[in-house]
Scaffold this active site. Structure first.
Site, PDB file in Angstrom:
ATOM      1  CG  HIS A   1       4.921  33.396 -10.356  1.00 38.18           C
ATOM      2  ND1 HIS A   1       3.894  32.557 -10.740  1.00 38.18           N
ATOM      3  CD2 HIS A   1       5.257  33.015  -9.089  1.00 38.18           C
ATOM      4  CE1 HIS A   1       3.623  31.724  -9.767  1.00 38.18           C
ATOM      5  NE2 HIS A   1       4.433  31.978  -8.761  1.00 38.18           N
TER       6      HIS A   1
ATOM      7  CG  ASN B   1      -0.446  29.652  -9.137  1.00 40.72           C
ATOM      8  OD1 ASN B   1       0.003  28.518  -9.112  1.00 40.72           O
ATOM      9  ND2 ASN B   1       0.171  30.665  -8.548  1.00 40.72           N
TER      10      ASN B   1
END
Length: 705
Positions: A446, A496
């Protein structure tokens, strides 16, 4: 006399002093023993001045002259007086070196930073190698410090005040060519010839800097002009740091206050400033981050099974795919960028070109290199060449079914040992792995947007991923000069997941009647690079809404969303991507002001809340969620959390990281505040997790786990 850390030889009336002698470390530093030996050698040189033509200093290490003072020494300094005494000890040695009447030449090949450059500046001449590893700078400001061995005194005399301020206040490194241009280096040679050609510099050569440089030096060499230079420098520092960082302001105070001082008086002030900064919490936090960064260059518990990844491909172009293709091209991977249509490929190439163009504008890349790197990217709509790839990164639309289909197809087009990865920001890697026949070579990778600016990369594991896959990816991320954090699969992964309370709680405060401006300002004044509403615009309000639903579904009520996002999406306010969010944006993506239409639609500002309370409301849920990631074994250690948040969302480095900040505030005190808000605001969002309760009762810390 024999030495353990330095070699000392006299040959043909020349003294040769070598750093890194009998040293098995890659970098040579000025530790306590090295400084003591250097002091003895300098005194020996004083006693032999009449016998010698000159002294030549070099390093036995191929890519390091001197990497500066040993940072571990700073932790032994418990008072400002300790720090001042340490700086003065180094100054004394360098002053004696500078006072030698014989010629002295520093032969710099490789890294020459901090105390290393301060040492070189104490020599009569500096010559450098043309090796790519050669870099000179004073990076102390990045550790919350001032150069303490005379760097702020000698560098302006060598290169002029404006250049010296630029180097010292930013901590930037100069390559060999730039070092010669500004006047630090007298000449550039091949590294193999440095020692042979050093005696040429026993006779000081005339200043070869350009006439323009000399005119500029003359123009700035008066009190009035220097006052203006310092004023402008101070304004620039305050604009960039918002006044959060103590070191650059202290540096300016010392350098401006020392304009009319002699060496002894000036260096005393420099040493005092070093001592004050060295024991400060801010410098301790920045040094803590330095060690975290150094530690991240090698994977914890590595088994040595990683392999080299030389050829790459990106599935999906557009902005993100173009950024990933740029990173691969930058690292000579000759990437393939595949998309379904020409439009996507054009967007990807445009993004890669924009990233490289920025390097050309900053003079970090030539136009020829720009053309070569761009030509190395193969933009195509088919799988040609995929059989030669070592690494494939998928960056298609955030839809599980589509991603599974893409991986099932791609697996048939690559070699059995090709590593396949997904750049998903929120979808389950465990679930995605089910699409593959051999899921051991699959993982999440990511990247954060924009790829060329954001240093963090999350490597996401699943139950069947192999050690070889994870280690290979880790080593590749480090090679690309990004910062890797290995995480286990879970809703939102690491960053996140912890970021969600930051944006969620801002929305709840807005619903309570606190203004957007007060909320964003409170977070900015805490040290965040942007407030939560500005950040949500940057991420995309639609993306934030989608991720928040995934995290809520996985983690429950404590991550419940406010209703603000839904209101914004109903009016098609998406954020920066369509120039209208909580703020308005111009064609270049710069904020032009608040979006009045949105602000009028949202709850009216009717509640005044203190800045401290706003900060506690927003950051306490983040700390609590960070603690649950440790409970859930998403990451192994507190350092992983702090690396992720500093390099993923810009959590203020001067605070040392979210969990280090929590440790310094006291877990028991933070728990009390959480319980108050659990009673007065929301039980689900503020009830302390089990780990917080345990640490509070044991008087423990996250960094002791």
């Amino acid at each position: 006399m024999t030495y353990k850390r330095l070699s000392f030889e006299i040959k043909d009336k020349k003294a040769f002093v070598g750093f890194g002698y009998n040293c098995d470390k890659a970098m040579t530093v000025l530790d306590e023993e090295t400084l003591k030996e250097l002091q003895d050698i300098v005194e020996d040189l004083h006693s032999k001045e009449k016998e010698l033509d000159g002294a030549i200093f070099f390093s036995h290490k191929d890519r390091c002259f001197l990497a500066g003072a040993d940072i571990n020494l700073f932790d032994t300094m418990h008072t400002a007086a300790d720090g001042q005494a340490g700086a003065e000890a180094g100054q004394t040695i360098f002053n004696r070196l500078e006072d030698l009447k014989m010629p002295t030449v520093a032969c710099v090949n490789g890294v020459c930073l901090g105390g290393g450059l301060e040492f070189a500046l104490s020599c009569k001449s500096i010559i450098v190698s043309d090796d790519k590893s050669t870099g000179l700078g004073l990076p102390e400001v990045k550790l919350g410090l001032i150069p303490g061995f005379g760097g702020t005194y000698r560098l302006p005399k060598k290169v002029g005040l404006p250049t010296a301020l630029d180097m010292i206040l930013t901590g930037k490194n100069l390559n060999a060519k730039k070092a010669k241009k500004v006047g630090i280096a007298d000449e550039i040679y091949a590294k193999e010839r440095l020692l042979d050609l050093a005696p040429k510099h026993f006779k000081k050569k005339a200043d070869k800097r350009s006439m323009m440089d000399k005119v500029q030096d003359a123009a700035t060499d008066n009190v009035f002009t220097k006052k203006i230079i310092f004023q402008k420098a101070r304004e620039s520092v305050l604009k960039k740091t918002k006044g959060f960082y103590q070191a650059p302001l202290k540096i300016l105070d010392v350098m401006e206050g020392g304009v009319m001082k002699g060496r002894a008086s000036y260096l005393t002030t420099e040493a005092q400033a070093f001592g004050e900064l060295c024991i400060g919490e801010q410098s301790k936090n920045l040094r803590h981050i330095f060690f975290l960064m150094e530690g991240s260059k090698k994977m914890d518990d590595a088994k040595g099974v990683g392999r080299s990844l030389k050829r790459g491909a990106c599935l999906g172009a557009g902005t993100m795919g173009g950024g990933i293709a740029w990173l691969m091209a930058k690292n000579d991977m000759f990437p393939i960028m595949k998309d379904l249509n020409q439009h996507g490929l054009e967007l990807g190439l445009k993004q890669a070109s924009s990233n490289f163009s920025g390097a050309v504008k900053r003079k970090r890349m030539s136009k020829d290199d720009f053309e070569r790197k761009m030509r190395s990217i193969s933009a195509q709509t088919d799988y040609r060449g995929f059989e030669h790839t070592d690494l494939v990164i998928e960056a298609v639309v955030e839809n599980m079914d589509i991603k599974k289909k893409v991986f099932a197809e791609t697996e048939t087009k690559v070699r059995p040992d090709t590593i396949l990865t997904s750049n998903t920001s929120s979808l389950s890697i465990q679930e995605m792995s089910k699409a593959l026949e051999d899921s051991s070579r699959f993982a999440g990778l990511h990247f954060f947007n924009p790829v060329h600016m954001m240093p963090l990369v999350e490597i996401i594991k699943h139950d069947n991923v192999s050690d070889e896959t994870v280690e290979s990816l880790y080593n590749w991320v480090v090679k690309t000069k990004k910062t890797p954090v290995v995480v286990n699969d879970g809703p939102g992964f690491l960053v996140n997941r912890i970021l969600m309370p930051y944006m969620n709680e801002a929305g709840f405060l807005l619903e309570e009647g606190v203004s957007i401006k007060d909320i964003d300002d409170a977070c900015l004044n805490f040290g965040m690079p942007m407030g939560p509403f500005r950040l949500l615009d940057e991420v995309g309000i639609d993306v934030g809404d989608k991720v928040s639903k995934i995290i809520f579904d996985g983690l429950g009520a404590r991550l419940a969303s406010n209703g603000i996002g839904k209101q914004m999406l109903e009016k098609e306010f998406l954020g920066k991507k369509n120039s209208k969010g909580f703020y308005l944006y111009d064609e270049k993506g710069k904020v032009t002001g608040p979006n009045d239409e949105a602000w009028k639609m949202l709850p009216k500002a009717s509640k005044k809340m203190s800045e401290t309370e706003i900060q506690m409301r927003i950051f306490l849920p983040m700390i609590n969620e960070a603690a649950t990631t440790l409970e859930d074994k998403i990451v192994a250690k507190a350092k992983d959390v702090d690396l992720g948040l500093i390099f993923g969302i810009g959590f203020p480095p001067f605070r040392g990281g979210l969990l280090r900040y929590a440790d310094t505030q006291g877990i028991a005190r933070l728990k009390e505040e959480m319980l108050k808000f659990a009673d007065s605001v929301d039980k689900d969002r503020y009830t302390p997790c089990e780990l917080i309760n345990k640490l509070a009762s044991d008087n423990g810390k996250f960094y002791e786990l």
